[in-house]
Design a protein around this motif. Structure first.
Motif, PDB file in Angstrom:
ATOM      1  N   ALA A   1       0.829  -1.208   0.000  1.00 56.96           N
ATOM      2  CA  ALA A   1       0.000   0.000   0.000  1.00 56.96           C
ATOM      3  C   ALA A   1       0.861   1.254   0.000  1.00 56.96           C
ATOM      4  N   ALA A   2       1.910   1.255   0.826  1.00 56.76           N
ATOM      5  CA  ALA A   2       2.804   2.416   0.867  1.00 56.76           C
ATOM      6  C   ALA A   2       3.601   2.552  -0.413  1.00 56.76           C
ATOM      7  N   ALA A   3       4.098   1.438  -0.932  1.00 57.48           N
ATOM      8  CA  ALA A   3       4.943   1.494  -2.129  1.00 57.48           C
ATOM      9  C   ALA A   3       4.170   1.993  -3.344  1.00 57.48           C
ATOM     10  N   VAL A   4       2.950   1.513  -3.525  1.00 53.55           N
ATOM     11  CA  VAL A   4       2.129   1.946  -4.665  1.00 53.55           C
ATOM     12  C   VAL A   4       1.922   3.456  -4.627  1.00 53.55           C
ATOM     13  N   ALA A   5       1.618   3.969  -3.445  1.00 53.44           N
ATOM     14  CA  ALA A   5       1.358   5.405  -3.324  1.00 53.44           C
ATOM     15  C   ALA A   5       2.642   6.220  -3.456  1.00 53.44           C
ATOM     16  N   PHE A   6       3.688   5.800  -2.768  1.00 49.75           N
ATOM     17  CA  PHE A   6       4.930   6.575  -2.758  1.00 49.75           C
ATOM     18  C   PHE A   6       5.559   6.646  -4.142  1.00 49.75           C
ATOM     19  N   ARG A   7       5.418   5.593  -4.920  1.00 51.40           N
ATOM     20  CA  ARG A   7       6.016   5.600  -6.259  1.00 51.40           C
ATOM     21  C   ARG A   7       5.415   6.704  -7.120  1.00 51.40           C
ATOM     22  N   ALA A   8       4.165   7.061  -6.856  1.00 54.84           N
ATOM     23  CA  ALA A   8       3.519   8.141  -7.604  1.00 54.84           C
ATOM     24  C   ALA A   8       3.560   9.464  -6.831  1.00 54.84           C
ATOM     25  N   ARG A   9       4.374   9.529  -5.767  1.00 62.30           N
ATOM     26  CA  ARG A   9       4.479  10.718  -4.916  1.00 62.30           C
ATOM     27  C   ARG A   9       3.145  11.084  -4.262  1.00 62.30           C
TER      28      ARG A   9
ATOM     29  N   MET B   1       2.566   2.592 -16.003  1.00 59.38           N
ATOM     30  CA  MET B   1       3.464   3.550 -16.654  1.00 59.38           C
ATOM     31  C   MET B   1       3.081   4.978 -16.266  1.00 59.38           C
ATOM     32  N   ARG B   2       1.787   5.274 -16.229  1.00 55.25           N
ATOM     33  CA  ARG B   2       1.347   6.625 -15.868  1.00 55.25           C
ATOM     34  C   ARG B   2       1.673   6.946 -14.416  1.00 55.25           C
ATOM     35  N   SER B   3       1.532   5.968 -13.539  1.00 54.61           N
ATOM     36  CA  SER B   3       1.840   6.225 -12.133  1.00 54.61           C
ATOM     37  C   SER B   3       3.335   6.460 -11.944  1.00 54.61           C
ATOM     38  N   ARG B   4       4.178   5.709 -12.661  1.00 53.70           N
ATOM     39  CA  ARG B   4       5.624   5.952 -12.569  1.00 53.70           C
ATOM     40  C   ARG B   4       5.973   7.325 -13.125  1.00 53.70           C
ATOM     41  N   ALA B   5       5.331   7.693 -14.239  1.00 52.94           N
ATOM     42  CA  ALA B   5       5.597   9.003 -14.829  1.00 52.94           C
ATOM     43  C   ALA B   5       5.179  10.125 -13.883  1.00 52.94           C
ATOM     44  N   ALA B   6       4.037   9.945 -13.213  1.00 53.12           N
ATOM     45  CA  ALA B   6       3.569  10.959 -12.264  1.00 53.12           C
ATOM     46  C   ALA B   6       4.531  11.104 -11.101  1.00 53.12           C
ATOM     47  N   GLY B   7       5.179  10.005 -10.703  1.00 46.39           N
ATOM     48  CA  GLY B   7       6.132  10.082  -9.611  1.00 46.39           C
ATOM     49  C   GLY B   7       7.471  10.657 -10.020  1.00 46.39           C
ATOM     50  N   LEU B   8       7.922  10.344 -11.241  1.00 48.07           N
ATOM     51  CA  LEU B   8       9.226  10.824 -11.689  1.00 48.07           C
ATOM     52  C   LEU B   8       9.217  12.315 -12.004  1.00 48.07           C
ATOM     53  N   SER B   9       8.176  12.752 -12.717  1.00 52.89           N
ATOM     54  CA  SER B   9       8.090  14.173 -13.080  1.00 52.89           C
ATOM     55  C   SER B   9       6.643  14.517 -13.410  1.00 52.89           C
ATOM     56  N   PRO B  10       5.916  15.063 -12.449  1.00 55.35           N
ATOM     57  CA  PRO B  10       4.508  15.391 -12.705  1.00 55.35           C
ATOM     58  C   PRO B  10       4.316  16.348 -13.878  1.00 55.35           C
TER      59      PRO B  10
ATOM     60  N   GLY C   1      -6.699   6.827  -9.040  1.00 56.26           N
ATOM     61  CA  GLY C   1      -6.526   5.385  -9.210  1.00 56.26           C
ATOM     62  C   GLY C   1      -5.499   4.812  -8.249  1.00 56.26           C
ATOM     63  N   ILE C   2      -4.381   5.530  -8.093  1.00 56.43           N
ATOM     64  CA  ILE C   2      -3.349   5.091  -7.165  1.00 56.43           C
ATOM     65  C   ILE C   2      -3.878   5.087  -5.731  1.00 56.43           C
ATOM     66  N   GLY C   3      -4.648   6.129  -5.370  1.00 59.37           N
ATOM     67  CA  GLY C   3      -5.212   6.189  -4.029  1.00 59.37           C
ATOM     68  C   GLY C   3      -6.152   5.028  -3.743  1.00 59.37           C
ATOM     69  N   LEU C   4      -6.983   4.687  -4.719  1.00 62.69           N
ATOM     70  CA  LEU C   4      -7.907   3.570  -4.535  1.00 62.69           C
ATOM     71  C   LEU C   4      -7.147   2.255  -4.368  1.00 62.69           C
ATOM     72  N   LEU C   5      -6.107   2.061  -5.188  1.00 64.77           N
ATOM     73  CA  LEU C   5      -5.333   0.820  -5.090  1.00 64.77           C
ATOM     74  C   LEU C   5      -4.578   0.741  -3.769  1.00 64.77           C
TER      75      LEU C   5
END
Length: 349
Positions: free
Chosen positions: A74-82, A222-231, A247-251
Motif C-alpha cells: 500500500a505504501a509502495a504503490v502510493a509513494f512511487r507516484a508521490r 506507466m502513468r503512475s511511474r511518470a507521475a512520480g518521476l516528473s509530474p 486510481g493510485i489512491g484507490l489501489l
C-alpha cells in the motif's frame, strides 16, 4: 566534495543497497546491544532462534509478515507516484471492522468461498474509500495528504473504539471491548495445522505479484511511474494527473484495507483497538527497505517480522529490552535512506 546525480544506477549497486543498509543497521544496533551489557552476536543468534528455531516460530514469523506485505505494498504503490499515504493504519482498521461486521451477520449462510471473497472485497473497498477523501482534497484543493491521512488514523481508531463499545460489541466477550466475531465457517483456512499461519500469506504474495505486474506491464503502471518521476513532464505528455492519483489512491487504500480483512478473517477473528501493533506505520519501513519494489517487499516484510517475533526470545536469552526490535527497524529505515541517496548520487571531488 559534491554530490553528482548518476545518469543511471548499476543493477549490482541497486541490489546491494538494501543488503548493505540492513547490515549497517544491525551493526549500529549491535553497539546499543553491547552498551546494554550483552553480546551482539549472541543477541542476534537468539533472535534468529526465536524467529526460525521451531515449527511454531517459523509459522508465527510468516503470520506476522502477512499484514506487513500488504501494508508495505500500500505504501509502495502510493509513494512511487508521490502520493504520501501515511494512513495505512486507519485503512487497515476500516477494512478489519467491515470484515468483522459482514462476517458475523450479512454474509452468514452464503457458501464459504463466496462469502470469504466478498469479505475481502468489502475490506478493500473500505480502505479505498477512506483514502479517497484525502486524495480528492489534494487533487482539488492542494491539501497536503500527509496531514490528512495521518490524522485520519486517530479518527478511525476512535471510531472503531466507539463501534466495538456500541453497535458491534460482542455480548459474549465478558466485558472485553471487542467486535462481534467472524463466523467460524468464514475464517480463512490454515496453511499449517495447529498453527496460526493461514491462507492470508498466499493472498499477500499474490497481491505482490499482481502489483508488480500492474507496475511493469500496464499503461496505468506507466502513468503512475511518470507521475512520480516528473509530474510536469507527465502532464505535458498527456497523463491526467488527477485521474492517475485517484486510481493510485484507490489501489493503495484497498491493499491496506485487505491487510485488515486478512488479519481479522485469518488470525484474530474479531476487531479490538489493539488489533494492529503498528502494521500501517511499519509498512512504510517495509516499502522503503525494498526501495518500493513489490517483490522486494516480501523479503523486507520477512526481515521486519523476524525482528518483531525474535525480539522477545532475544530479550529472554541475553537480557536486552524487547523494544530493541523497534530500534532495529527504525535504524534500518535511516540506513536505507542513506543507501538510496548513494544509488542516485555519486561523490565527486
Amino acid at each position: 566534495m559534491r554530490l553528482e546525480r548518476r545518469a543511471d544506477t548499476p543493477l549490482a549497486l541497486a541490489a546491494a543497497a538494501p543488503i548493505g543498509a540492513v547490515i549497517a543497521a544491525l551493526a549500529i544496533s549491535g553497539v546499543l546491544i553491547a552498551a546494554a551489557g550483552a553480546s551482539p552476536l549472541d543477541a542476534y543468534a537468539a533472535m534468529l532462534r526465536g524467529a526460525f528455531g521451531s515449527r511454531l516460530a517459523i509459522t508465527e514469523t510468516l503470520a506476522r509478515a502477512t499484514p506487513l506485505i500488504l501494508t508495505g505494498l500500500a505504501a509502495a504503490v502510493a509513494f512511487r507516484a508521490r502520493l504520501w499515504n501515511i494512513g495505512g493504519e486507519g485503512q487497515l482498521y476500516m477494512g478489519a471492522l467491515v470484515t468483522a461486521w459482514l462476517g458475523h451477520s450479512v454474509l452468514v449462510g452464503l457458501p464459504p468461498p463466496l462469502a470469504i471473497l466478498l469479505m475481502m472485497l468489502a475490506g478493500m473497498a473500505a480502505g479505498a474509500a477512506l483514502l479517497l477523501g484525502p486524495v480528492i482534497l489534494r487533487v482539488r484543493y492542494g491539501v497536503d495528504e500527509v496531514v490528512t491521512t495521518l490524522l485520519l488514523n486517530f479518527v478511525v481508531i476512535l471510531f472503531v473504539g466507539m463501534m466495538i463499545e456500541g453497535p458491534l460489541r460482542d455480548p459474549f466477550a465478558f466485558g472485553w471491548p471487542q467486535s462481534v466475531p467472524v463466523d467460524d465457517a468464514l475464517m480463512l483456512p490454515a496453511l499449517v495445522e495447529r498453527t496460526r499461519l493461514h491462507v492470508g500469506l498466499l493472498i499477500a504474495i499474490v497481491a505482490a505479484l499482481v502489483v508488480a505486474l500492474i507496475g511493469a506491464r500496464t499503461t496505468f503502471g506507466m502513468r503512475s511511474r511518470a507521475a512520480g518521476l516528473s509530474p510536469r513532464a507527465a502532464a505535458f505528455a498527456g497523463v491526467s494527473l488527477p485521474r492517475t492519483l485517484l486510481g493510485i489512491g484507490l489501489l493503495s487504500g484497498a491493499l491496506a484495507g485487505l491487510a485488515g480483512a486478512v488479519e481479522v478473517a485469518g488470525l484474530k477473528g474479531a476487531v479490538t483497538t489493539d488489533l494492529s501493533p503498528g502494521y500501517g506505520y511499519a509498512g512504510i519501513v517495509v516499502a522503503m527497505l525494498a526501495a518500493l519494489n513489490p517483490i522486494g517487499i516480501v523479503a523486507s516484510a520477512l526481515f521486519v517480522a523476524v525482528a518483531f517475533v525474535g525480539a522477545d526470545a532475544m530479550s529472554r536469552a541475553v537480557g536486552t529490552p524487547s523494544f530493541i526490535a523497534d530500534v532495529i527497524v527504525a535504524v534500518s529505515l535511516l540506513t536505507m535512506l542513506v543507501a538510496l541517496l548513494f544509488t542516485s548520487y555519486r561523490i565527486r571531488r
